[in-house]
Design a protein around this motif. Sequence first.
Motif, PDB file in Angstrom:
ATOM      1  N   THR A 150       0.902  -1.219  -0.117  1.00 47.69           N
ATOM      2  CA  THR A 150      -0.005  -0.011   0.039  1.00 47.69           C
ATOM      3  C   THR A 150       0.881   1.369   0.007  1.00 47.69           C
ATOM      4  O   THR A 150       0.277   2.462  -0.051  1.00 47.69           O
ATOM      5  CB  THR A 150      -1.000   0.219   1.326  1.00 47.69           C
ATOM      6  OG1 THR A 150      -0.217  -0.232   2.570  1.00 47.69           O
ATOM      7  CG2 THR A 150      -1.990  -1.060   1.153  1.00 47.69           C
ATOM      8  N   GLY A 151       2.239   1.152  -0.176  1.00 46.64           N
ATOM      9  CA  GLY A 151       2.892   2.257  -0.062  1.00 46.64           C
ATOM     10  C   GLY A 151       3.111   3.185   1.002  1.00 46.64           C
ATOM     11  O   GLY A 151       2.946   2.823   2.208  1.00 46.64           O
ATOM     12  N   SER A 152       3.102   4.543   0.650  1.00 49.61           N
ATOM     13  CA  SER A 152       3.491   5.613   1.747  1.00 49.61           C
ATOM     14  C   SER A 152       2.486   6.792   1.507  1.00 49.61           C
ATOM     15  O   SER A 152       2.153   7.101   0.134  1.00 49.61           O
ATOM     16  CB  SER A 152       4.945   6.037   2.152  1.00 49.61           C
ATOM     17  OG  SER A 152       5.296   6.366   0.873  1.00 49.61           O
ATOM     18  N   SER A 153       2.339   7.521   2.433  1.00 49.30           N
ATOM     19  CA  SER A 153       1.662   8.946   2.280  1.00 49.30           C
ATOM     20  C   SER A 153       2.440   9.904   2.863  1.00 49.30           C
ATOM     21  O   SER A 153       3.232   9.860   3.752  1.00 49.30           O
ATOM     22  CB  SER A 153       0.445   8.942   2.816  1.00 49.30           C
ATOM     23  OG  SER A 153       0.267   8.560   4.136  1.00 49.30           O
ATOM     24  N   ALA A 154       2.249  11.259   2.305  1.00 52.74           N
ATOM     25  CA  ALA A 154       3.045  12.294   2.679  1.00 52.74           C
ATOM     26  C   ALA A 154       2.637  12.568   4.290  1.00 52.74           C
ATOM     27  O   ALA A 154       1.450  12.588   4.880  1.00 52.74           O
ATOM     28  CB  ALA A 154       2.467  13.707   2.063  1.00 52.74           C
ATOM     29  N   VAL A 155       3.772  13.119   4.924  1.00 54.65           N
ATOM     30  CA  VAL A 155       3.762  13.594   6.440  1.00 54.65           C
ATOM     31  C   VAL A 155       3.161  14.955   6.345  1.00 54.65           C
ATOM     32  O   VAL A 155       3.911  15.672   5.756  1.00 54.65           O
ATOM     33  CB  VAL A 155       4.979  13.212   7.274  1.00 54.65           C
ATOM     34  CG1 VAL A 155       5.018  13.737   8.541  1.00 54.65           C
ATOM     35  CG2 VAL A 155       5.448  11.738   7.212  1.00 54.65           C
ATOM     36  N   MET A 156       2.163  15.076   7.346  1.00 54.35           N
ATOM     37  CA  MET A 156       1.743  16.486   7.266  1.00 54.35           C
ATOM     38  C   MET A 156       2.135  16.842   8.922  1.00 54.35           C
ATOM     39  O   MET A 156       1.455  16.341   9.884  1.00 54.35           O
ATOM     40  CB  MET A 156       0.247  16.623   7.255  1.00 54.35           C
ATOM     41  CG  MET A 156      -0.424  16.142   5.926  1.00 54.35           C
ATOM     42  SD  MET A 156       0.482  17.247   4.569  1.00 54.35           S
ATOM     43  CE  MET A 156      -0.597  18.857   4.829  1.00 54.35           C
ATOM     44  N   ARG A 209       1.834   3.481   4.760  1.00 59.95           N
ATOM     45  CA  ARG A 209       0.219   3.313   4.844  1.00 59.95           C
ATOM     46  C   ARG A 209      -0.178   1.964   5.353  1.00 59.95           C
ATOM     47  O   ARG A 209      -0.641   1.200   4.490  1.00 59.95           O
ATOM     48  CB  ARG A 209      -0.026   3.575   3.530  1.00 59.95           C
ATOM     49  CG  ARG A 209       0.136   4.795   3.013  1.00 59.95           C
ATOM     50  CD  ARG A 209      -0.455   5.121   1.301  1.00 59.95           C
ATOM     51  NE  ARG A 209      -1.853   4.909   1.290  1.00 59.95           N
ATOM     52  CZ  ARG A 209      -2.683   5.277   0.303  1.00 59.95           C
ATOM     53  NH1 ARG A 209      -1.983   5.320  -1.076  1.00 59.95           N
ATOM     54  NH2 ARG A 209      -3.980   5.095   0.227  1.00 59.95           N
ATOM     55  N   THR A 210      -0.241   1.882   6.655  1.00 58.50           N
ATOM     56  CA  THR A 210      -0.717   0.599   7.454  1.00 58.50           C
ATOM     57  C   THR A 210      -1.685   0.974   8.376  1.00 58.50           C
ATOM     58  O   THR A 210      -2.314  -0.006   8.790  1.00 58.50           O
ATOM     59  CB  THR A 210       0.513   0.426   8.415  1.00 58.50           C
ATOM     60  OG1 THR A 210       0.948   1.436   9.391  1.00 58.50           O
ATOM     61  CG2 THR A 210       1.830  -0.191   7.727  1.00 58.50           C
ATOM     62  N   GLY A 211      -2.314   2.527   8.261  1.00 62.51           N
ATOM     63  CA  GLY A 211      -3.523   2.442   9.075  1.00 62.51           C
ATOM     64  C   GLY A 211      -4.802   1.994   8.029  1.00 62.51           C
ATOM     65  O   GLY A 211      -4.733   1.909   6.870  1.00 62.51           O
ATOM     66  N   GLY A 212      -5.652   1.242   8.717  1.00 62.15           N
ATOM     67  CA  GLY A 212      -6.901   0.780   8.167  1.00 62.15           C
ATOM     68  C   GLY A 212      -6.772  -0.553   7.507  1.00 62.15           C
ATOM     69  O   GLY A 212      -7.804  -0.999   6.474  1.00 62.15           O
ATOM     70  N   PRO A 223      -1.711  -1.929  14.322  1.00 66.37           N
ATOM     71  CA  PRO A 223      -1.957  -0.847  13.195  1.00 66.37           C
ATOM     72  C   PRO A 223      -1.402   0.362  13.422  1.00 66.37           C
ATOM     73  O   PRO A 223      -1.004   0.915  14.397  1.00 66.37           O
ATOM     74  CB  PRO A 223      -3.540  -0.742  13.366  1.00 66.37           C
ATOM     75  CG  PRO A 223      -3.872  -1.007  14.878  1.00 66.37           C
ATOM     76  CD  PRO A 223      -2.945  -1.763  15.558  1.00 66.37           C
ATOM     77  N   GLY A 224      -0.967   0.717  12.157  1.00 71.12           N
ATOM     78  CA  GLY A 224      -0.458   2.202  12.016  1.00 71.12           C
ATOM     79  C   GLY A 224       0.974   2.574  12.092  1.00 71.12           C
ATOM     80  O   GLY A 224       1.441   3.613  11.840  1.00 71.12           O
ATOM     81  N   GLY A 225       1.716   1.407  12.259  1.00 69.27           N
ATOM     82  CA  GLY A 225       3.118   1.564  12.427  1.00 69.27           C
ATOM     83  C   GLY A 225       3.986   0.944  11.359  1.00 69.27           C
ATOM     84  O   GLY A 225       3.210   0.534  10.049  1.00 69.27           O
ATOM     85  N   ARG A 226       5.248   0.773  11.325  1.00 69.32           N
ATOM     86  CA  ARG A 226       6.021   0.062  10.385  1.00 69.32           C
ATOM     87  C   ARG A 226       6.076  -1.337  10.685  1.00 69.32           C
ATOM     88  O   ARG A 226       6.021  -1.983  11.570  1.00 69.32           O
ATOM     89  CB  ARG A 226       7.358   0.632  10.339  1.00 69.32           C
ATOM     90  CG  ARG A 226       8.518  -0.024   9.514  1.00 69.32           C
ATOM     91  CD  ARG A 226       9.852   0.481   9.771  1.00 69.32           C
ATOM     92  NE  ARG A 226      10.708  -0.325   9.265  1.00 69.32           N
ATOM     93  CZ  ARG A 226      12.065  -0.168   9.204  1.00 69.32           C
ATOM     94  NH1 ARG A 226      12.706   0.559  10.152  1.00 69.32           N
ATOM     95  NH2 ARG A 226      12.959  -0.976   8.406  1.00 69.32           N
TER      96      ARG A 226
END
Length: 488
Positions: free
Chosen positions: A157-163, A287-290, A300-303
């Motif tokens: 699922t890759g990664s997403s930009a950190v805000m 992108r590990t959430g959900g 959930p949510g981590g590496r």
Amino acid sequence: MRNPTSPSQRPDLPAAAEYDVVVIGAGPTGENVADRVVKAGLSAVIVEGELVGGECSYFACVPSKALLRPAAAVAEAHAVAGAREAVTGPLDVPAVLGRRDAFVSGLRDDGQVQWLKSAGIDLVRGWGRLAGERRVAVRTDSGEAALTARHAVVLCTGSSAVMPPVPGLADVGAWTSREATTADAAPRRLVVLGGGVVGCEMAAAWSALGSRVTMLVRGEGLLPSWEPFAAARVADGLRGEGVEIRTGVEAERVARDHPSGVVTTYLSDGSTVESEEFLVATGRSPRTGGLGLETVGLEPGGRLLVDDSCRVTELAAGWLYAAGDINQRSPLTHMGKYQARACATAIAARAAGRRANPTPWTAGAATADHRAVPQVVFTRPEAAAVGLTEEQARRAGLPVRVVEYPIGDVAGASLLADGYRGHAKLVVDEQRSIVVGCTLVGPGVGELIHAATVAIVGEVPLERLWHAVPAFPTVSEIWLRLLERYGL
């Protein structure tokens, strides 16, 4: 550019289906996993809630390089007497953006979907999540589907930009790399928060297309994980293109005066900077959430920690894999595809009942993640690197010797561009007499870095590497000069 769309033809969605391998995520990593397991005789399905082809194809590598290439081509022409006189006008911005749009197929994935079909890979459009051992639930516009994997589920699922937690950021319509690579016009002024690869490349691209760009960098300089000389030359190049780089500052808050108005950034040094758009380029997170990790006993949510076959090590049953940016080992498209090949090879071997421990440098092990990761920054000048920096090698306790040489002193470089300016640095493990790191800066060096990658992966002794004769007059003669400087 218009919003992403899906092709009109949507595969029929089964209420329940069983496959040998279920892949969540249809970016380059997921596509390669599925393709290779199918070629090995297994069945595979890909689950994707967005565009087939993933971030790289539509919002990252491909469109960003399409935006950067025209200015680089003009710079190359200007660097050669006789050619520079023929280049008399500015960039045609609509043509540049139109070429970018063509490379991303107008944000339509029909071609990628057709490729999946031709490769024998099924596609389920929707958002997939784990629902227990070897089970994946898919939420779609028309309901839910249940998929079961006989052998493996692979998370891609890759990664997403950190805000970052900057007050006001959520209210100003901040750009991430997605908006920066798909914008329909150059903003008059652009603020870039961050000094990594995305920040540098997007500053270079939009500056060339007419924006007045200001980079805000919290640290002392750009590209903090690179050799200092490379970061400095990239910074000099950006400044030469009109980019203002402000280091040692942080954005304390941002505000836009009205929905289509000016963004004011309030900085830690008490100053402000105004812009029409504000780009956040401060890193990416997996992108590990959900993904339903909690249904199989994972946080959930981590590496996700994986071995060299990309099998998740925290799950003893051994059926769950995570490849590409999601595992954060080497978050680059080419490394995700490399991991996918290793992962698929291991899955196929295990499905056939063969022992498939990830032995280093075998087909089922992504060993290069640890010591031979190539990367190119497509600024002007380009920067390219593979392996360890000098600091990293010394920190690892290696007996290091460094060799450097100005690339412009090579005959091929002087023929390539008048006044060619570039620099090369090798990091040598003296005990084993092999190259463990290489960094190059200069026009076109991205095409030179693979030779260093081969030398590092092959652990080629310098005495043997000396016999790899570069053709004259090419820039590749830099290898001869470096080895001569080493003393061979």
